[in-house]
Design a protein around this motif. Structure first.
Motif, PDB file in Angstrom:
ATOM      1  N   ASN A 240       0.359  -6.061  19.139  1.00 40.86           N
ATOM      2  CA  ASN A 240      -0.765  -6.039  18.193  1.00 40.86           C
ATOM      3  C   ASN A 240      -1.133  -4.609  17.793  1.00 40.86           C
ATOM      4  N   ARG A 241      -1.130  -3.698  18.764  1.00 39.74           N
ATOM      5  CA  ARG A 241      -1.424  -2.288  18.449  1.00 39.74           C
ATOM      6  C   ARG A 241      -0.372  -1.696  17.527  1.00 39.74           C
ATOM      7  N   ALA A 242       0.896  -1.947  17.832  1.00 45.15           N
ATOM      8  CA  ALA A 242       1.977  -1.410  16.996  1.00 45.15           C
ATOM      9  C   ALA A 242       1.923  -1.992  15.589  1.00 45.15           C
ATOM     10  N   ALA A 243       1.624  -3.287  15.472  1.00 43.65           N
ATOM     11  CA  ALA A 243       1.565  -3.944  14.167  1.00 43.65           C
ATOM     12  C   ALA A 243       0.404  -3.439  13.316  1.00 43.65           C
ATOM     13  N   ALA A 244      -0.621  -2.874  13.949  1.00 42.57           N
ATOM     14  CA  ALA A 244      -1.800  -2.383  13.223  1.00 42.57           C
ATOM     15  C   ALA A 244      -1.578  -1.020  12.566  1.00 42.57           C
ATOM     16  N   GLU A 245      -0.477  -0.359  12.920  1.00 34.47           N
ATOM     17  CA  GLU A 245      -0.179   0.949  12.328  1.00 34.47           C
ATOM     18  C   GLU A 245       0.201   0.787  10.852  1.00 34.47           C
ATOM     19  N   PRO A 246       0.035   1.850  10.060  1.00 35.35           N
ATOM     20  CA  PRO A 246       0.433   1.777   8.641  1.00 35.35           C
ATOM     21  C   PRO A 246       1.936   1.532   8.494  1.00 35.35           C
ATOM     22  N   VAL A 247       2.294   0.722   7.515  1.00 34.19           N
ATOM     23  CA  VAL A 247       3.696   0.412   7.239  1.00 34.19           C
ATOM     24  C   VAL A 247       4.157   1.168   6.002  1.00 34.19           C
ATOM     25  N   PRO A 248       5.455   1.252   5.772  1.00 33.84           N
ATOM     26  CA  PRO A 248       5.959   1.922   4.574  1.00 33.84           C
ATOM     27  C   PRO A 248       5.439   1.243   3.301  1.00 33.84           C
ATOM     28  N   VAL A 249       5.268   2.046   2.270  1.00 37.20           N
ATOM     29  CA  VAL A 249       4.816   1.516   0.983  1.00 37.20           C
ATOM     30  C   VAL A 249       5.893   1.777  -0.065  1.00 37.20           C
ATOM     31  N   PRO A 250       6.007   0.862  -1.042  1.00 36.55           N
ATOM     32  CA  PRO A 250       7.003   1.077  -2.084  1.00 36.55           C
ATOM     33  C   PRO A 250       6.509   2.090  -3.108  1.00 36.55           C
ATOM     34  N   VAL A 251       7.433   2.926  -3.579  1.00 34.77           N
ATOM     35  CA  VAL A 251       7.138   3.918  -4.610  1.00 34.77           C
ATOM     36  C   VAL A 251       8.254   3.826  -5.642  1.00 34.77           C
ATOM     37  N   LEU A 252       7.898   3.730  -6.912  1.00 30.85           N
ATOM     38  CA  LEU A 252       8.888   3.705  -7.984  1.00 30.85           C
ATOM     39  C   LEU A 252       9.235   5.139  -8.341  1.00 30.85           C
ATOM     40  N   ASP A 253      10.517   5.516  -8.166  1.00 35.64           N
ATOM     41  CA  ASP A 253      10.896   6.899  -8.455  1.00 35.64           C
ATOM     42  C   ASP A 253      11.222   7.071  -9.951  1.00 35.64           C
ATOM     43  N   ALA A 254      11.529   8.286 -10.345  1.00 30.33           N
ATOM     44  CA  ALA A 254      11.756   8.614 -11.759  1.00 30.33           C
ATOM     45  C   ALA A 254      12.960   7.884 -12.348  1.00 30.33           C
ATOM     46  N   SER A 255      13.897   7.441 -11.495  1.00 28.69           N
ATOM     47  CA  SER A 255      15.077   6.732 -12.001  1.00 28.69           C
ATOM     48  C   SER A 255      14.863   5.223 -12.075  1.00 28.69           C
ATOM     49  N   GLY A 256      13.670   4.772 -11.714  1.00 29.78           N
ATOM     50  CA  GLY A 256      13.372   3.340 -11.754  1.00 29.78           C
ATOM     51  C   GLY A 256      13.740   2.596 -10.488  1.00 29.78           C
ATOM     52  N   GLU A 257      14.077   3.323  -9.433  1.00 33.26           N
ATOM     53  CA  GLU A 257      14.431   2.714  -8.143  1.00 33.26           C
ATOM     54  C   GLU A 257      13.208   2.675  -7.235  1.00 33.26           C
ATOM     55  N   ILE A 258      13.145   1.655  -6.406  1.00 35.99           N
ATOM     56  CA  ILE A 258      12.093   1.580  -5.393  1.00 35.99           C
ATOM     57  C   ILE A 258      12.546   2.376  -4.177  1.00 35.99           C
ATOM     58  N   ARG A 259      11.704   3.240  -3.698  1.00 42.20           N
ATOM     59  CA  ARG A 259      11.917   3.986  -2.453  1.00 42.20           C
ATOM     60  C   ARG A 259      10.729   3.649  -1.552  1.00 42.20           C
ATOM     61  N   TRP A 260      10.994   3.612  -0.284  1.00 38.75           N
ATOM     62  CA  TRP A 260       9.932   3.321   0.681  1.00 38.75           C
ATOM     63  C   TRP A 260       9.483   4.627   1.303  1.00 38.75           C
ATOM     64  N   ARG A 261       8.155   4.812   1.391  1.00 42.73           N
ATOM     65  CA  ARG A 261       7.595   6.058   1.860  1.00 42.73           C
ATOM     66  C   ARG A 261       6.559   5.778   2.945  1.00 42.73           C
ATOM     67  N   ALA A 262       6.501   6.699   3.888  1.00 40.98           N
ATOM     68  CA  ALA A 262       5.482   6.646   4.937  1.00 40.98           C
ATOM     69  C   ALA A 262       5.246   8.069   5.417  1.00 40.98           C
ATOM     70  N   ASP A 263       4.000   8.372   5.757  1.00 40.71           N
ATOM     71  CA  ASP A 263       3.696   9.698   6.295  1.00 40.71           C
ATOM     72  C   ASP A 263       4.434   9.924   7.609  1.00 40.71           C
ATOM     73  N   ASP A 264       4.550   8.872   8.402  1.00 43.85           N
ATOM     74  CA  ASP A 264       5.285   8.933   9.670  1.00 43.85           C
ATOM     75  C   ASP A 264       6.291   7.785   9.657  1.00 43.85           C
ATOM     76  N   PRO A 265       7.503   8.032   9.153  1.00 45.16           N
ATOM     77  CA  PRO A 265       8.488   6.950   9.021  1.00 45.16           C
ATOM     78  C   PRO A 265       8.834   6.246  10.328  1.00 45.16           C
ATOM     79  N   VAL A 266       8.807   6.963  11.434  1.00 42.36           N
ATOM     80  CA  VAL A 266       9.152   6.339  12.722  1.00 42.36           C
ATOM     81  C   VAL A 266       8.081   5.327  13.114  1.00 42.36           C
ATOM     82  N   THR A 267       6.820   5.753  13.111  1.00 45.78           N
ATOM     83  CA  THR A 267       5.724   4.848  13.469  1.00 45.78           C
ATOM     84  C   THR A 267       5.637   3.690  12.487  1.00 45.78           C
ATOM     85  N   ALA A 268       5.844   3.958  11.208  1.00 45.26           N
ATOM     86  CA  ALA A 268       5.790   2.905  10.191  1.00 45.26           C
ATOM     87  C   ALA A 268       6.896   1.876  10.401  1.00 45.26           C
TER      88      ALA A 268
END
Length: 195
Positions: free
Chosen positions: A97-125
């Motif tokens: 439950n604690r781990a699931a409560a952490e922020p998850v990656p969010v989708p970002v549309l890049d300049a080429s029209g591709e979805i990239r996933w971003r997180a401030d802390d990719p490991v924790t996300a």
């Protein structure tokens, strides 16, 4: 071989089940830890997670990841064997439950029209995604399709996507193939003794 060059196994059918496989040959004398340190964890996140990761993980994150993996394993095994995911125990449940409560990656549309996933802390996300996936799996009808590999030296869990629901091996290319070879050898020995 360095820990960053390891090719991790995928294909168990769910992210959380692929993550459990990082303790290879679980429950056997040849059990092998695939996440011994931060660089190995970073390599797993790069290969299996949605986010790009430029840096490395540290030993604290690797220890947290191994703890989460064991909590996920306890949860899934409890759900599969008893039908009650809470049979995993309060510690595992609270850890998930604690781990699931952490922020998850969010989708970002890049300049080429591709979805990239971003997180401030990719490991924790990524670990948060794993925990959420495990909680979703054990509370869904799909949990009835989770199987333990019939390979005596394997110990992997997988989601059986076969139509009849009778798949026995985590991978036909490894464990299934070994079983076929063992059966063929036994048949040959049996036919040789009959002569």
């Amino acid at each position: 071989m360095t820990t960053t060059s390891v090719r991790f196994r995928e294909g168990a059918g769910r992210l959380c089940l692929d993550f459990i496989r990082t303790l290879r040959y679980r429950g056997t004398p040849t059990a092998s830890e695939e996440l011994p340190d931060g660089p190995a964890l970073a390599a797993w996140v790069r290969q299996c997670g949605p986010c790009s990761l430029d840096g490395v993980a540290d030993s604290t994150q690797a220890a947290r990841a191994r703890e989460l993996r064991e909590a996920v394993h306890a949860l899934v095994i409890a759900a599969v064997r008893t039908g009650d995911p809470t049979a995993c125990g309060d510690d595992a449940r609270q850890h998930l439950n604690r781990a699931a409560a952490e922020p998850v990656p969010v989708p970002v549309l890049d300049a080429s029209g591709e979805i990239r996933w971003r997180a401030d802390d990719p490991v924790t996300a990524t670990l948060a995604l794993i925990a959420r996936d495990a909680l979703d799996l054990v509370t869904s009808p799909a949990v009835t399709r989770v199987r333990e590999c019939a390979g005596p030296r394997c110990g992997a869990l997988f989601l059986d996507g076969s139509r009849p629901g009778t798949r026995r091996w985590c991978s036909m290319g490894t464990c299934g193939n070994r079983a076929k070879k063992t059966t063929q050898r036994a048949r040959r020995r049996g036919s040789e003794t009959e002569v």
